[in-house]
Design a protein around this motif. Structure first.
Motif, mmCIF file in Angstrom:
data_model
loop_
_atom_site.group_PDB
_atom_site.id
_atom_site.type_symbol
_atom_site.label_atom_id
_atom_site.label_comp_id
_atom_site.label_asym_id
_atom_site.label_seq_id
_atom_site.Cartn_x
_atom_site.Cartn_y
_atom_site.Cartn_z
ATOM 1 N N ASP A 50 0.830 -1.199 0.000
ATOM 2 C CA ASP A 50 0.000 0.000 0.000
ATOM 3 C C ASP A 50 0.870 1.258 0.000
ATOM 4 O O ASP A 50 2.096 1.180 -0.032
ATOM 5 C CB ASP A 50 -0.978 -0.010 1.187
ATOM 6 C CG ASP A 50 -0.286 0.044 2.539
ATOM 7 O OD1 ASP A 50 0.953 0.126 2.578
ATOM 8 O OD2 ASP A 50 -0.999 0.010 3.561
ATOM 9 N N PHE A 51 0.241 2.439 0.058
ATOM 10 C CA PHE A 51 0.982 3.692 -0.053
ATOM 11 C C PHE A 51 1.885 3.961 1.150
ATOM 12 O O PHE A 51 2.783 4.788 1.081
ATOM 13 C CB PHE A 51 0.025 4.874 -0.287
ATOM 14 C CG PHE A 51 -0.896 5.151 0.864
ATOM 15 C CD1 PHE A 51 -0.597 6.131 1.785
ATOM 16 C CD2 PHE A 51 -2.070 4.432 1.021
ATOM 17 C CE1 PHE A 51 -1.436 6.386 2.846
ATOM 18 C CE2 PHE A 51 -2.920 4.689 2.072
ATOM 19 C CZ PHE A 51 -2.601 5.668 2.993
ATOM 20 N N ASN A 52 1.685 3.251 2.260
ATOM 21 C CA ASN A 52 2.563 3.392 3.425
ATOM 22 C C ASN A 52 3.727 2.407 3.410
ATOM 23 O O ASN A 52 4.575 2.440 4.288
ATOM 24 C CB ASN A 52 1.771 3.204 4.721
ATOM 25 C CG ASN A 52 0.842 4.348 4.989
ATOM 26 O OD1 ASN A 52 1.166 5.497 4.693
ATOM 27 N ND2 ASN A 52 -0.329 4.058 5.529
ATOM 28 N N GLY A 53 3.732 1.493 2.439
ATOM 29 C CA GLY A 53 4.798 0.504 2.362
ATOM 30 C C GLY A 53 4.487 -0.788 3.079
ATOM 31 O O GLY A 53 5.353 -1.636 3.229
ATOM 32 N N ASN A 54 3.249 -0.981 3.530
ATOM 33 C CA ASN A 54 2.855 -2.201 4.230
ATOM 34 C C ASN A 54 2.328 -3.228 3.231
ATOM 35 O O ASN A 54 1.692 -2.876 2.248
ATOM 36 C CB ASN A 54 1.769 -1.902 5.270
ATOM 37 C CG ASN A 54 2.252 -0.924 6.318
ATOM 38 O OD1 ASN A 54 3.387 -0.975 6.747
ATOM 39 N ND2 ASN A 54 1.380 -0.024 6.726
ATOM 40 N N LEU A 55 2.557 -4.519 3.513
ATOM 41 C CA LEU A 55 2.053 -5.583 2.661
ATOM 42 C C LEU A 55 0.593 -5.864 3.001
ATOM 43 O O LEU A 55 0.228 -5.988 4.170
ATOM 44 C CB LEU A 55 2.872 -6.860 2.851
ATOM 45 C CG LEU A 55 4.309 -6.808 2.358
ATOM 46 C CD1 LEU A 55 5.030 -8.104 2.700
ATOM 47 C CD2 LEU A 55 4.370 -6.566 0.872
#
Length: 153
Positions: A50-55
Motif C-alpha cells: 500500500d501507499f505506506n509501504g505495508n504488505l
C-alpha cells in the motif's frame, strides 16, 4: 532347518517405511482435492504494497498513487555541488599526556574531542616529551585509532 534372515527389528523398520510412504501419498491426494475444491487456485496468494509501504492482500487505491521520477531517487551519498567545498583536515592537534621513550610508546589527548590516542615511536617524526603540543594524523590500529606522523606544533 535354516533360521530366517528376517528379524523383528527389520520387519518393524519395513512397516514404518511403508506407513510413511502411504501417509505421504494420502497428503498428496488431499492437496489435489483441496486444489480442485478451490477452483484450481492453489498457488501462492498475491501480496500488494500500500501507499505506506505495508504488505496487504488487497490492491492499493489508485487515487493515492504518487508518481516518482527515477532521477529523484538517491541510492548513495549525494554529490557535492561545484560551489560547495568540503573541508576535512586530516591533521589534528593535541597534547602528549604520557610518553616513555625507553619503552617507545605514549598517549596523546586530542584537543577537539579529548579522546586519548596511542602512539608508537615508529609513528613519531620529531622528538616529543610529556605536555608537548603536537600535530598528528589518525590511523586504524589493532585496538583502535593510533596517532601517526606525530610532530611538535
Amino acid at each position: 532347518m535354516a533360521k530366517s534372515q528376517q528379524t523383528f527389528n527389520k520387519s518393524e523398520k519395513e512397516k514404518k517405511r511403508l506407513k510413511k510412504r502411504e501417509d505421504k501419498r494420502k497428503k498428496m491426494e488431499a492437496r489435489k482435492l483441496e486444489k480442485e475444491a478451490n477452483g484450481g487456485t492453489g498457488g501462492i496468494p498475491i501480496a500488494y504494497v500500500d501507499f505506506n509501504g505495508n504488505l496487504t492482500d488487497t490492491p492499493p487505491d489508485p487515487t493515492q498513487k504518487i508518481e516518482v521520477e527515477a532521477e529523484n531517487i538517491e541510492v548513495s551519498i549525494p554529490k557535492t555541488l561545484p560551489g560547495e567545498k568540503v573541508e576535512f583536515d586530516p591533521i589534528r592537534k593535541g597534547k602528549v599526556s604520557f610518553f616513555d621513550s625507553s619503552k617507545g610508546f605514549g598517549f596523546i589527548i586530542d584537543a577537539e574531542n579529548n579522546e586519548k590516542y596511542f602512539t608508537h615511536v615508529s609513528g613519531i617524526l620529531d622528538e616529543i616529551t610529556e605536555n608537548d603540543n603536537v600535530q598528528f594524523e589518525l590511523e586504524k590500529g589493532q585496538r583502535g585509532m593510533n596517532a601517526v606522523k606525530v610532530k611538535q606544533a
